[in-house]
Design a protein around this motif. Structure first.
Motif, PDB file in Angstrom:
ATOM      1  N   LYS A   1       1.003  -1.080   0.277  1.00 26.99           N
ATOM      2  CA  LYS A   1      -0.232   0.339   0.202  1.00 26.99           C
ATOM      3  C   LYS A   1       0.539   1.074  -0.050  1.00 26.99           C
ATOM      4  N   ASP A   2       1.933   1.081   0.402  1.00 22.79           N
ATOM      5  CA  ASP A   2       3.020   2.090   0.804  1.00 22.79           C
ATOM      6  C   ASP A   2       4.296   1.663   0.299  1.00 22.79           C
ATOM      7  N   VAL A   3       4.947   2.618   0.066  1.00 25.83           N
ATOM      8  CA  VAL A   3       6.419   2.220   0.109  1.00 25.83           C
ATOM      9  C   VAL A   3       7.349   3.051   1.159  1.00 25.83           C
ATOM     10  N   GLN A   4       6.466   3.794   2.016  1.00 25.61           N
ATOM     11  CA  GLN A   4       7.722   3.888   2.638  1.00 25.61           C
ATOM     12  C   GLN A   4       6.523   4.646   3.906  1.00 25.61           C
ATOM     13  N   TRP A   5       7.629   4.704   5.158  1.00 23.96           N
ATOM     14  CA  TRP A   5       6.637   5.008   6.456  1.00 23.96           C
ATOM     15  C   TRP A   5       7.740   5.750   7.765  1.00 23.96           C
ATOM     16  N   SER A   6       6.948   6.350   8.470  1.00 23.80           N
ATOM     17  CA  SER A   6       8.510   6.818   9.042  1.00 23.80           C
ATOM     18  C   SER A   6       7.375   7.599  10.159  1.00 23.80           C
ATOM     19  N   GLY A   7       7.814   8.059  11.603  1.00 27.92           N
ATOM     20  CA  GLY A   7       7.184   8.103  12.777  1.00 27.92           C
ATOM     21  C   GLY A   7       7.910   8.299  14.078  1.00 27.92           C
ATOM     22  N   GLU A   8       7.500   8.455  15.421  1.00 30.57           N
ATOM     23  CA  GLU A   8       8.038   8.935  16.151  1.00 30.57           C
ATOM     24  C   GLU A   8       7.832   7.419  17.724  1.00 30.57           C
ATOM     25  N   ILE A   9       8.556   7.255  17.257  1.00 29.66           N
ATOM     26  CA  ILE A   9       7.754   5.915  18.535  1.00 29.66           C
ATOM     27  C   ILE A   9       8.934   5.690  19.792  1.00 29.66           C
ATOM     28  N   ARG A  10       8.508   5.079  20.393  1.00 32.25           N
ATOM     29  CA  ARG A  10       9.975   5.160  22.069  1.00 32.25           C
ATOM     30  C   ARG A  10       9.942   3.261  21.646  1.00 32.25           C
ATOM     31  N   ILE A  11      11.637   3.380  21.995  1.00 33.18           N
ATOM     32  CA  ILE A  11      11.991   2.067  21.968  1.00 33.18           C
ATOM     33  C   ILE A  11      12.629   1.795  23.487  1.00 33.18           C
ATOM     34  N   ALA A  12      12.488   0.190  23.937  1.00 37.45           N
ATOM     35  CA  ALA A  12      13.236   0.507  24.938  1.00 37.45           C
ATOM     36  C   ALA A  12      14.908  -0.554  24.975  1.00 37.45           C
ATOM     37  N   ARG A  13      15.804   0.596  25.179  1.00 43.92           N
ATOM     38  CA  ARG A  13      17.074  -0.168  24.943  1.00 43.92           C
ATOM     39  C   ARG A  13      18.146  -1.155  26.040  1.00 43.92           C
ATOM     40  N   ALA A  14      18.732  -1.845  25.611  1.00 45.65           N
ATOM     41  CA  ALA A  14      18.822  -2.524  26.377  1.00 45.65           C
ATOM     42  C   ALA A  14      19.607  -1.980  27.422  1.00 45.65           C
TER      43      ALA A  14
END
Length: 217
Positions: free
Chosen positions: A73-86
């Protein structure tokens, strides 16, 4: 002979990797750390499990974006998310996914946590400033390097003062003599050097009434 040295994921604010959507595997780009180095997962972990490391409130947004790419449906996506780092708490990352040839998705994660912290502090500072202005505890002051006559200040209600003009006449007539020399010296030094000024001194608003002001500029 030269060899590119990998950058540690703990010191790099940008992480690049690719995903082979045919077998859901993650691979390094230019010998750089992958998303698995960032969150401390085994290198052979399937990318579909990445959502487990995303903050619950951000999982749907990422999953919808990634699914739209896989489904064509799309060739790209971007956004801001929170990731749990090691070994760390959740941190904000700007994520960009781009589908290329051979069912390969190029991925980028850029840490925006510090930027968000600065923006949050600036927002709180603006809130405090607006609160002080609205409560009559803060006013913009301007100093004029002249000796022109100024109307004496008989009332110091900042809720009705949009700004306070000060010059040498004001200093001579409304700053008590015990503090006048110190205030004069500080203002002259600031004018000559261009450095900031921080002063606390009383202002006479009546024969026997004073109000202390804290001046910054």
């Amino acid at each position: 002979f030269s060899q590119e040295m990998p950058i540690s994921s703990s010191t790099s604010s940008v992480v690049l990797w690719i995903v082979n959507t045919n077998d859901d595997t993650v691979h390094s780009l230019f010998m750089q750390p992958t998303i698995w180095d960032l969150i401390g997962a085994p290198a052979d972990t399937h990318f579909s499990s990445f959502t487990d490391s995303i903050h619950p409130d951000d999982r749907e947004s990422f999953s919808d974006g990634y699914s739209s790419i896989l489904e064509g449906k799309d060739v790209q996506w971007s956004g801001e998310i929170r990731i749990a780092r090691a070994g760390s708490d959740f941190e904000w990352y700007k994520i960009a996914l781009v589908m290329s040839e051979n069912e390969i998705v190029h991925c980028l994660a850029m840490n925006t946590n510090k930027q968000r912290e600065i923006e949050c502090k600036n927002k709180e500072t603006r809130k405090l400033r607006d609160l002080l202005f609205s409560s009559g505890k803060l006013a913009i002051w301007k100093f004029f390097d002249n000796n022109q006559e100024m109307k004496p200040l008989h009332k110091f209600a900042l809720d009705v003062i949009t700004g306070l003009n000060v010059n040498w006449t004001f200093i001579k007539t409304q700053v008590p003599q015990a503090h006048r020399k110190r205030v004069t010296k500080a203002i002259k030094a600031s004018l000559e050097s261009g450095k900031n000024i921080e002063l606390d001194f009383p202002v006479a608003i009546d024969a026997n009434e004073f109000v202390w002001v804290s001046v910054r500029g």
